[in-house]
Design a protein around this motif. Structure first.
Motif, PDB file in Angstrom:
ATOM      1  N   ILE A 257      45.098  46.388  41.243  1.00 38.17           N
ATOM      2  CA  ILE A 257      43.822  45.733  41.508  1.00 38.17           C
ATOM      3  C   ILE A 257      42.986  46.563  42.475  1.00 38.17           C
ATOM      4  O   ILE A 257      41.758  46.526  42.429  1.00 38.17           O
ATOM      5  CB  ILE A 257      44.060  44.308  42.036  1.00 38.17           C
ATOM      6  CG1 ILE A 257      44.699  43.470  40.944  1.00 38.17           C
ATOM      7  CG2 ILE A 257      42.770  43.667  42.523  1.00 38.17           C
ATOM      8  CD1 ILE A 257      45.119  42.100  41.374  1.00 38.17           C
ATOM      9  N   VAL A 258      43.634  47.349  43.327  1.00 41.23           N
ATOM     10  CA  VAL A 258      42.911  48.152  44.319  1.00 41.23           C
ATOM     11  C   VAL A 258      41.899  49.090  43.654  1.00 41.23           C
ATOM     12  O   VAL A 258      40.730  49.101  44.048  1.00 41.23           O
ATOM     13  CB  VAL A 258      43.880  48.905  45.246  1.00 41.23           C
ATOM     14  CG1 VAL A 258      43.148  49.880  46.147  1.00 41.23           C
ATOM     15  CG2 VAL A 258      44.673  47.916  46.086  1.00 41.23           C
TER      16      VAL A 258
ATOM     17  N   LEU B 235      37.789  49.020  43.941  1.00 39.45           N
ATOM     18  CA  LEU B 235      37.049  50.239  44.261  1.00 39.45           C
ATOM     19  C   LEU B 235      35.957  50.505  43.228  1.00 39.45           C
ATOM     20  O   LEU B 235      34.821  50.825  43.580  1.00 39.45           O
ATOM     21  CB  LEU B 235      38.010  51.419  44.341  1.00 39.45           C
ATOM     22  CG  LEU B 235      37.483  52.730  44.862  1.00 39.45           C
ATOM     23  CD1 LEU B 235      37.028  52.579  46.302  1.00 39.45           C
ATOM     24  CD2 LEU B 235      38.549  53.788  44.762  1.00 39.45           C
ATOM     25  N   ALA B 236      36.282  50.332  41.954  1.00 44.06           N
ATOM     26  CA  ALA B 236      35.301  50.553  40.889  1.00 44.06           C
ATOM     27  C   ALA B 236      34.163  49.537  40.954  1.00 44.06           C
ATOM     28  O   ALA B 236      32.993  49.892  40.755  1.00 44.06           O
ATOM     29  CB  ALA B 236      35.992  50.489  39.526  1.00 44.06           C
TER      30      ALA B 236
ATOM     31  N   LEU C 277      36.202  40.883  47.543  1.00 40.85           N
ATOM     32  CA  LEU C 277      36.807  41.018  46.212  1.00 40.85           C
ATOM     33  C   LEU C 277      38.332  40.991  46.286  1.00 40.85           C
ATOM     34  O   LEU C 277      38.993  40.425  45.418  1.00 40.85           O
ATOM     35  CB  LEU C 277      36.338  42.308  45.544  1.00 40.85           C
ATOM     36  CG  LEU C 277      34.882  42.330  45.074  1.00 40.85           C
ATOM     37  CD1 LEU C 277      34.497  43.729  44.610  1.00 40.85           C
ATOM     38  CD2 LEU C 277      34.658  41.314  43.974  1.00 40.85           C
ATOM     39  N   GLY C 278      38.881  41.598  47.334  1.00 41.61           N
ATOM     40  CA  GLY C 278      40.332  41.561  47.523  1.00 41.61           C
ATOM     41  C   GLY C 278      40.837  40.144  47.735  1.00 41.61           C
ATOM     42  O   GLY C 278      41.844  39.737  47.142  1.00 41.61           O
ATOM     43  N   ILE C 279      40.137  39.384  48.557  1.00 43.55           N
ATOM     44  CA  ILE C 279      40.548  38.003  48.815  1.00 43.55           C
ATOM     45  C   ILE C 279      40.418  37.156  47.549  1.00 43.55           C
ATOM     46  O   ILE C 279      41.304  36.359  47.230  1.00 43.55           O
ATOM     47  CB  ILE C 279      39.739  37.412  49.982  1.00 43.55           C
ATOM     48  CG1 ILE C 279      40.140  38.119  51.290  1.00 43.55           C
ATOM     49  CG2 ILE C 279      39.960  35.904  50.097  1.00 43.55           C
ATOM     50  CD1 ILE C 279      39.273  37.774  52.476  1.00 43.55           C
TER      51      ILE C 279
ATOM     52  N   MET D 148      44.570  44.375  50.124  1.00 44.74           N
ATOM     53  CA  MET D 148      44.007  45.078  48.977  1.00 44.74           C
ATOM     54  C   MET D 148      42.565  45.495  49.235  1.00 44.74           C
ATOM     55  O   MET D 148      42.154  46.602  48.889  1.00 44.74           O
ATOM     56  CB  MET D 148      44.090  44.219  47.714  1.00 44.74           C
ATOM     57  CG  MET D 148      45.490  44.086  47.186  1.00 44.74           C
ATOM     58  SD  MET D 148      45.594  43.307  45.560  1.00 44.74           S
ATOM     59  CE  MET D 148      44.724  41.785  45.819  1.00 44.74           C
ATOM     60  N   GLY D 149      41.781  44.625  49.839  1.00 41.30           N
ATOM     61  CA  GLY D 149      40.392  44.952  50.150  1.00 41.30           C
ATOM     62  C   GLY D 149      40.278  46.097  51.135  1.00 41.30           C
ATOM     63  O   GLY D 149      39.457  47.003  50.967  1.00 41.30           O
TER      64      GLY D 149
END
Length: 80
Positions: free
Chosen positions: A10-11, A15-16, A38-40, A62-63
């Motif tokens: 997902i990382v 990023l994209a 977006l990570g959350i 991740m964010g």
């Protein structure tokens, strides 16, 4: 729910999406915030929907991984 190794994929997606938002006019100072959000969101809806504490923690990780912790802090507080 256990965090799986493939969930880290997902990382680059985060990023994209941040890069796409950047091309659409997102300011440099907001990029780390969007990446974190977006990570959350990914953590809550994909990684651990049944465990909010774990979802938020993994989402933050991740964010931050997607934005780069140090470059995100630098861009946020950098004066012009």
């Amino acid at each position: 729910m256990d965090f799986q190794a493939y969930d880290i994929a997902i990382v680059p997606i985060i990023l994209a999406l941040v890069q796409l938002a950047k091309q659409l006019g997102l300011g440099t100072k907001l990029q780390p915030v969007v990446s974190l959000a977006l990570g959350i969101v990914a953590g809550i809806f994909y990684i651990a929907p049944d465990d909010p504490k774990q979802a938020i923690l993994i989402g933050i990780v991740m964010g931050l991984a997607a934005s780069g912790l140090w470059s995100g802090v630098k861009n946020t507080f950098q004066k012009k």
